[in-house]
Design a protein around this motif. Structure first.
Motif, short mmCIF file in Angstrom:
data_model
loop_
_atom_site.label_atom_id
_atom_site.label_comp_id
_atom_site.label_asym_id
_atom_site.label_seq_id
_atom_site.Cartn_x
_atom_site.Cartn_y
_atom_site.Cartn_z
N GLU A 147 0.83 -1.21 0.00
CA GLU A 147 0.00 0.00 0.00
C GLU A 147 0.86 1.26 0.00
OE1 GLU A 147 -2.79 -0.09 3.17
OE2 GLU A 147 -3.50 -2.12 2.71
N TYR B 190 2.62 1.75 -3.33
CA TYR B 190 1.64 2.16 -4.35
C TYR B 190 1.34 3.65 -4.21
CZ TYR B 190 -2.56 2.32 -7.20
OH TYR B 190 -3.49 2.64 -8.17
N ARG C 226 1.96 6.59 -6.96
CA ARG C 226 0.87 7.45 -7.39
C ARG C 226 1.27 8.93 -7.27
NH1 ARG C 226 -2.85 10.14 -4.77
NH2 ARG C 226 -2.34 9.15 -2.76
N TRP D 213 8.63 2.67 -9.20
CA TRP D 213 8.12 1.51 -9.93
C TRP D 213 8.78 0.22 -9.43
CZ3 TRP D 213 4.20 1.46 -13.49
CH2 TRP D 213 3.78 2.68 -14.00
N LEU E 46 7.68 -0.79 -5.91
CA LEU E 46 6.37 -1.42 -5.86
C LEU E 46 6.46 -2.87 -6.34
CD1 LEU E 46 3.34 -1.33 -5.37
CD2 LEU E 46 3.05 -0.39 -7.69
N TYR F 254 5.45 -6.21 -4.09
CA TYR F 254 4.56 -7.31 -4.50
C TYR F 254 5.30 -8.65 -4.42
CZ TYR F 254 0.61 -4.52 -6.25
OH TYR F 254 -0.49 -3.72 -6.36
N GLU G 76 1.53 -9.74 -10.01
CA GLU G 76 1.51 -8.28 -9.97
C GLU G 76 2.91 -7.70 -10.14
OE1 GLU G 76 -0.76 -5.86 -10.00
OE2 GLU G 76 -2.20 -7.45 -10.38
N VAL H 199 3.77 -4.86 -12.96
CA VAL H 199 4.40 -3.58 -12.65
C VAL H 199 5.67 -3.40 -13.48
CG1 VAL H 199 5.56 -2.23 -10.85
CG2 VAL H 199 3.43 -3.43 -10.33
#
Length: 870
Positions: A142, A145, A149, A158, A161, A165, A173, A177
């Protein structure tokens, strides 16, 4: 009395334009570590706004960096009370907690700060690092992410993240990504290392997903475009992927790797695996391939060594002869260590012995000849003797090994390996003083060799010569350190801490032993803390694969033998203290040795000077912005007496052993130690689990036998039944381990009958009998059966038996020692106090000639030791 200010009032945060400018300057000064000026700026603001919470917190943070921790922390707490809704005050408090290694508390403070500034990038990055440190991967996804964002143009976000995952187990995922990230890239130059690492990571993810064709395609395209720069990694990935795809090209790929590095075991195993050959299941076919590689790479030792593991019978002898002869001719000191794993097969053991004995016979110099045979190197005979000495020492034929070493030393008295082997042999035979002396002789041959210096110090510790060992260690440690031991501890030397801890434990100085064992625990805590900075650094530098490997290593950190040994030893001491609290007040030899007492005074003085210097200084030399917040370790218990007298010994032991429940599941000693602690804490479910796990590993283990009887005896003597669910499970486990209807006495007797020729089983039976209330005479009668000729008795078990008789205050200890002394002719472990004192003095004398110990005096020679003449 005036009312306290309401913490949430906006007025507490409002500053006039001038002070607002000063506050921004204060933040900048802190970032640049200009602490003195920062402190003055904070005071300027507080002079006009004494209740400004953010300034109070920043001043406190600056003071902590300047070494005034207590004053600074108090200011931070006051600042929080003044402004509970400021993200700055909570961020500062989180920094303080993180410096104290209170990661859970720091994460709570950061989370609180995010409530008031949810898009703060610095806060989110800190939260992500803490979540990784604490392995809170759901929350990490979270947070990462949210960072992406907020800043989608940053490549690092990137990758971060994708890694989040991955760590959370969501590889699909992770792949998505990475694919989206690669679409955003434009005009990436050739040989870009960061991009190369990212592509290798993408290939790794695809391989773990089982999408081998897609992974191979990405690898080939990236390699062709020169996007991946690590050529070795390309070859390794390609060989593995082609094997997974059952491609005909796989064989060639593995051959290319072997040509690249013919000394890598994994490449040969990969090649054989590609042919569906398991080294254990298809030895004949695998051996054929290895023979071809031995021909193709005549200088490579790996294929020839692997062949020895697979071959048997006459074929083994045919392959072993040239391998051994080559090693002996070249003078490879590690040849025996290389072949030792083959000794599990008795047939190979005898074959190796025959081969080397034959070489010895063929290379023994003929006194009638002026020079040795031209077909062999002059030193082959020497290294043959060295190998055979190691061989017979390993087989516990100590006298034969020492005889061979005497011949070798006469041949070449200046080879340190001969003396180190002699020391190891004497140690195994139970002559700790002779072993120490032999290792010192090795050291004297090369005074600049740190390895020999360290080994000599280690052997002195094993002989109980701690101060003398410290003097040797001081030859290579920092001269300005409080003591050699303090310098080694600072350098995180596990060998030193474990050896000195064992030396203190054997001497009954449990306080100092616990100090060393807890120092080992602290080192592993430091290893765990050290990973924190890499959560940010590795992702910034795109070293993703290495980073993931590091996290996996950290997750298994406490499976390290050093930690396991320290945890088991410390837990046994804590259990003994719980069983006999008087041990906490027992302090033989006045506690610390003379050298340690001097070192403690020097360390205390150095610590005070360091703290005074920190207070005077207004800057920090650390490159990490949070490093100044870390708490310096202060030893409040240099003698370890507080540790020894702790009110919660079992809880401390349980904390040490807890990692072993998952990381040392195949270590029966760990499960027995866990049982010892759990049963005393009343944790019957954990005790039942420990017994079951230990029983699954070795049903006939002698220590386990004692614990099974202890568990049954404990359950039978409880004042009231164990409440569910622990009670039924515990009793069910016992009923499975001890057949229903069989009394403890019968169970104990049956175990002795089954293992009547095992010394450890006899000791276990005696311990169990004592536990059940047998008379001292009955226990002694059982113990003395170890002297029967058919009983397999070694030095280690003999020492354990001696310790047990001392513990139960047996009047026959001297009688047993005399019998053991006659049985183990080389050992000095069972000498009288007077004899041991003479041997101790002899071990410290300097009567060496060219590194060779001369014969001891007549009185010393009469003690029965073989350490004197060579």
């Amino acid at each position: 009395m005036s009312k306290k200010p309401v913490a949430s009032k906006e007025s507490n945060r409002h500053l006039s334009p001038k002070e607002a400018t000063l506050f921004r300057e204060l933040l900048s000064l802190y970032e640049t570590k200009n602490l003195k000026k920062g402190l003055k700026t904070a005071d300027q603001i507080l002079k006009k706004h004494p209740e400004h919470g953010e300034t109070l917190c920043m001043k406190g943070l600056v003071l902590v960096h300047m070494g005034r921790r207590e004053e600074g922390v108090e200011l931070v707490r006051k600042g929080i009370r003044m402004d509970l809704t400021s993200h700055i005050v909570w961020h500062v408090f989180g920094l303080i907690q993180k410096g104290e290694k209170k990661y859970e508390d720091a994460l709570k403070s950061y989370t609180q700060a995010l409530r008031f500034d949810k898009d703060n990038l610095n806060l989110l990055r800190d939260v992500a690092q803490l979540q990784t440190q604490l392995r809170l991967y759901d929350g990490l996804v979270e947070t990462r992410y949210m960072l992406l964002r907020l800043r989608p143009t940053m490549r690092q976000h990137w990758i971060s993240l994708a890694v989040a995952y991955h760590l959370n187990g969501n590889l699909a995922e992770t792949k998505n990504v990475l694919m989206e990230y690669e679409k955003t890239l434009k005009n990436v130059p050739h040989y870009d290392v960061e991009h190369s690492e990212t592509l290798l990571y993408h290939v790794r993810v695809l391989e773990e997903l089982g999408q081998h064709a897609e992974a191979l395609a990405l690898l080939d395209v990236s390699a062709k475009d020169r996007a991946i720069v690590d050529k070795t990694a390309i070859m390794e990935f390609r060989a593995r992927l082609l094997s997974q795809l059952k491609s005909e090209e796989a064989e060639h790929a593995w051959k290319v790797l072997i040509e690249h590095n013919p000394e890598c075991y994994e490449y040969y195993k990969g090649y054989l695996s590609n042919h569906s050959l398991n080294i254990d299941d298809n030895p004949t076919e695998a051996l054929s391939f290895l023979r071809d590689f031995s021909t193709q790479f005549p200088k490579a030792s790996v294929p020839r060594r692997l062949s020895l593991s697979l071959a048997s019978g006459a074929e083994f002898k045919e392959l072993a002869e040239p391998y051994i002869f080559s090693g002996l001719t070249k003078g490879v000191p590690s040849l025996f260590v290389d072949l030792k794993s083959l000794y599990t097969d008795p047939e190979k053991l005898h074959a190796l012995q025959d081969i080397v004995e034959t070489i010895r016979k063929d290379t023994t110099p003929d006194p009638s000849l002026a020079s040795p045979s031209p077909s062999t190197e002059p030193t082959t005979y020497l290294w043959t003797l060295y190998f055979l000495a190691q061989h017979y020492s390993y087989l516990s034929e100590y006298a034969k090994a020492l005889e061979l070493l005497d011949l070798a030393i006469v041949h070449t008295p200046t080879l340190p390996e001969l003396y180190t082997c002699r020391a190891r042999t004497l140690k195994r035979a139970g002559d700790i003083y002779g072993a120490s002396r032999a290792m010192e002789d090795a050291r004297l041959l090369d005074g600049q060799d740190r390895f020999l210096n360290t080994k000599s110090a280690k052997y002195r510790m094993r002989a109980g010569l701690i101060d003398e060992a410290s003097a040797l260690l001081g030859l290579f440690t920092k001269k300005d350190a409080p003591s050699p031991g303090a310098d080694l501890e600072e350098m995180q030397s596990l060998f030193y801490l474990l050896e000195e801890g064992e030396a203190h434990r054997r001497a009954g100085r449990y306080n100092l032993a616990l100090k060393k064992y807890t120092s080992v625990q602290r080192i592993f805590d430091d290893f765990e803390d050290d990973q924190y900075d890499f959560h940010g650094y590795s992702l910034r530098k795109f070293t993703i694969n290495v980073y993931l490997n590091m996290l996996d290593w950290e997750d298994h950190l406490r499976s390290h033998p050093g930690y396991v040994k320290a945890a088991l030893a410390a837990s046994r001491i804590f259990v003994d203290i719980y069983d006999d609290p008087q041990l906490a007040t027992h302090n033989p030899d006045g506690g610390a040795t003379d050298a340690e007492k001097k070192a403690k005074k020097k360390a205390k003085k150095a610590q005070k000077e360091k703290e005074d210097a920190a207070k005077k200084s207004g800057t920090t030399t650390s490159t990490n912005e949070d490093k100044g917040l870390e708490v310096l370790y202060k030893d409040e218990d240099p003698e370890g007496m507080k540790l020894l007298a702790a009110s919660d010994p079992l809880e401390r032991a349980a904390k040490l052993l807890q990692p072993l429940t998952t990381l040392a599941q195949k270590n029966i000693e760990a499960w027995i130690a866990i049982y010892d602690v759990a049963i005393r804490r009343g944790k019957f479910l954990q005790a039942a689990q420990a017994l079951s796990r230990a029983h699954a590993l070795d049903t006939d283990n002698s220590d386990l036998h004692v614990r099974i009887i202890h568990a049954k005896h404990t359950a039978s003597n409880l004042p009231e039944p164990i409440s569910p669910p622990a009670g039924p499970v515990f009793l069910e486990t016992l009923n499975r381990l001890i057949p229903e209807g069989v009394s403890l006495e019968t169970f104990n007797s049956q175990y002795l009958q089954k293992h009547s020729e095992s010394a450890s089983a006899i000791l276990a039976t005696a311990q169990a009998s004592r536990l059940m209330g047998a008379s001292l005479q009955e226990v002694q009668d059982v113990v003395f059966t170890v002297l029967n000729d058919k009983v397999a008795l070694d030095i280690k078990t003999a020492l354990e038996i001696s310790s047990f008789l001392n513990k139960i205050k047996s009047p026959r200890v001297d009688e047993l020692h005399k019998a053991f002394d006659e049985k183990f002719t080389i050992s000095t472990a069972f000498k009288t106090t007077e004899e041991s004192a003479k041997l101790r003095a002899w071990a410290l004398t300097n009567d060496s000639v060219g590194g060779t110990a001369v014969t001891p005096t007549e009185n010393e020679a009469d003690l029965g030791t073989t350490t004197g003449s060579v």
